[in-house]
Design an enzyme around this catalytic site. Structure first.
Site, PDB file in Angstrom:
ATOM      1  N   PRO A   1       0.792  -1.225   0.000  1.00 12.02           N
ATOM      2  CG  PRO A   1      -0.144  -1.122   2.119  1.00 12.02           C
ATOM      3  CD  PRO A   1       0.504  -2.078   1.165  1.00 12.02           C
ATOM      4  CG  ASN A   2      -0.209   4.333   1.203  1.00 10.85           C
ATOM      5  OD1 ASN A   2      -1.181   4.882   0.662  1.00 10.85           O
ATOM      6  ND2 ASN A   2      -0.288   3.781   2.396  1.00 10.85           N
TER       7      ASN A   2
ATOM      8  NE  ARG B   1       4.135   6.643   1.555  1.00 12.03           N
ATOM      9  CZ  ARG B   1       4.310   5.416   2.023  1.00 12.03           C
ATOM     10  NH1 ARG B   1       4.691   4.450   1.194  1.00 12.03           N
ATOM     11  NH2 ARG B   1       4.109   5.141   3.270  1.00 12.03           N
TER      12      ARG B   1
ATOM     13  CE1 TYR C   1       9.067   4.892   2.523  1.00  7.71           C
ATOM     14  CE2 TYR C   1       7.575   6.775   2.601  1.00  7.71           C
ATOM     15  CZ  TYR C   1       8.035   5.585   3.138  1.00  7.71           C
ATOM     16  OH  TYR C   1       7.476   5.087   4.290  1.00  7.71           O
TER      17      TYR C   1
ATOM     18  CG  ASN D   1       8.394  -2.182   0.507  1.00  7.83           C
ATOM     19  OD1 ASN D   1       7.782  -2.262   1.576  1.00  7.83           O
ATOM     20  ND2 ASN D   1       9.043  -1.096   0.137  1.00  7.83           N
TER      21      ASN D   1
ATOM     22  CB  ALA E   1       1.441   0.165   6.297  1.00 12.95           C
TER      23      ALA E   1
ATOM     24  CD  GLU F   1      10.645  -7.512   5.979  1.00 11.42           C
ATOM     25  OE1 GLU F   1      11.395  -8.266   6.642  1.00 11.42           O
ATOM     26  OE2 GLU F   1       9.728  -6.854   6.488  1.00 11.42           O
TER      27      GLU F   1
ATOM     28  CG  HIS G   1      10.985  -2.406   4.917  1.00 13.50           C
ATOM     29  ND1 HIS G   1       9.615  -2.285   4.813  1.00 13.50           N
ATOM     30  CD2 HIS G   1      11.218  -3.586   5.522  1.00 13.50           C
ATOM     31  CE1 HIS G   1       9.056  -3.347   5.349  1.00 13.50           C
ATOM     32  NE2 HIS G   1       9.998  -4.161   5.782  1.00 13.50           N
TER      33      HIS G   1
ATOM     34  NE  ARG H   1       9.887   6.079   8.501  1.00 10.62           N
ATOM     35  CZ  ARG H   1       8.942   5.843   7.577  1.00 10.62           C
ATOM     36  NH1 ARG H   1       9.133   4.902   6.672  1.00 10.62           N
ATOM     37  NH2 ARG H   1       7.833   6.544   7.565  1.00 10.62           N
TER      38      ARG H   1
HETATM   39  C1  DQA Z   1       8.176   1.004   3.903  1.00 13.47           C
HETATM   40  C2  DQA Z   1       8.267   1.249   5.412  1.00 13.47           C
HETATM   41  C3  DQA Z   1       6.908   1.051   6.062  1.00 13.47           C
HETATM   42  O1  DQA Z   1       7.001   1.273   7.470  1.00 13.47           O
HETATM   43  C4  DQA Z   1       5.905   2.032   5.487  1.00 13.47           C
HETATM   44  O2  DQA Z   1       4.627   1.799   6.030  1.00 13.47           O
HETATM   45  C5  DQA Z   1       5.865   2.022   3.995  1.00 13.47           C
HETATM   46  C6  DQA Z   1       7.105   1.843   3.243  1.00 13.47           C
HETATM   47  C7  DQA Z   1       9.511   1.304   3.198  1.00 13.47           C
HETATM   48  O3  DQA Z   1       9.652   0.883   2.049  1.00 13.47           O
HETATM   49  O4  DQA Z   1      10.366   1.982   3.753  1.00 13.47           O
HETATM   50  O5  DQA Z   1       4.828   2.258   3.398  1.00 13.47           O
HETATM   51  O6  DQA Z   1       7.901  -0.381   3.689  1.00 13.47           O
END
Ligand code: DQA
Length: 138
Positions: free
Chosen positions: A9-10, A17, A22, A69, A72, A93, A95, A102
């Protein structure tokens, strides 16, 4: 070799964003720069948990490895974690941001213990490194 990148998501908003966290490149632009000899890279993004679970399940039929990835959902979804456990291909995984620098709620992920490894905080480069790792295992 065929690898699936799954973004949660997002992450469809990458580029606009929170660019300080990012970066300012869209994922589609980044994907165009990813080339590995003999590797086919597929990409799936969804804001919906169940769609991500289905994509993870189906990856075992068509792919040799997954770069995930879950955004959230990494911190909340037992369903996505169980899907990772249910398949027998390696999942890395990723990120983009350093989740350990964070908020506390980002320090734990349900995926870390189910994946072959975790890359965090190296920006989009993390996806490239994850693919290089999967390639090295073949
Ligand atoms: C994320 C880190 C997560 O905590 C966050 O909710 C994201 C992006 C990252 O790629 O740094 O949406 O996965």
């Amino acid at each position: 070799m065929r690898i699936l990148i799954i973004n949660g998501p997002n992450l469809n908003l990458l580029g606009t964003r929170e660019p300080e966290l990012y970066g300012s490149q869209s994922f589609e632009e980044f994907l165009k720069t990813l080339h590995f000899d003999g590797v086919e890279i597929d990409y799936f993004q969804s804001n919906i948990e169940g769609e991500m679970i289905t994509a993870i399940q189906n990856s075992r039929l068509h792919h040799d490895g997954v770069v995930l990835n879950a955004a959230a959902y990494s911190h909340t979804s037992i369903g996505i974690a169980d899907a990772v456990t249910a398949i027998d291909i390696p999942v890395v995984e990723v990120h983009i941001s350093n989740i350990y620098r964070r908020e506390n709620f980002r320090h734990f992920t349900y995926l870390a213990s189910r994946c072959v490894g975790t890359i965090a905080g190296l920006g989009l480069k993390g996806y490239e490194l994850a693919i290089l790792y999967l390639l090295s295992q073949k």
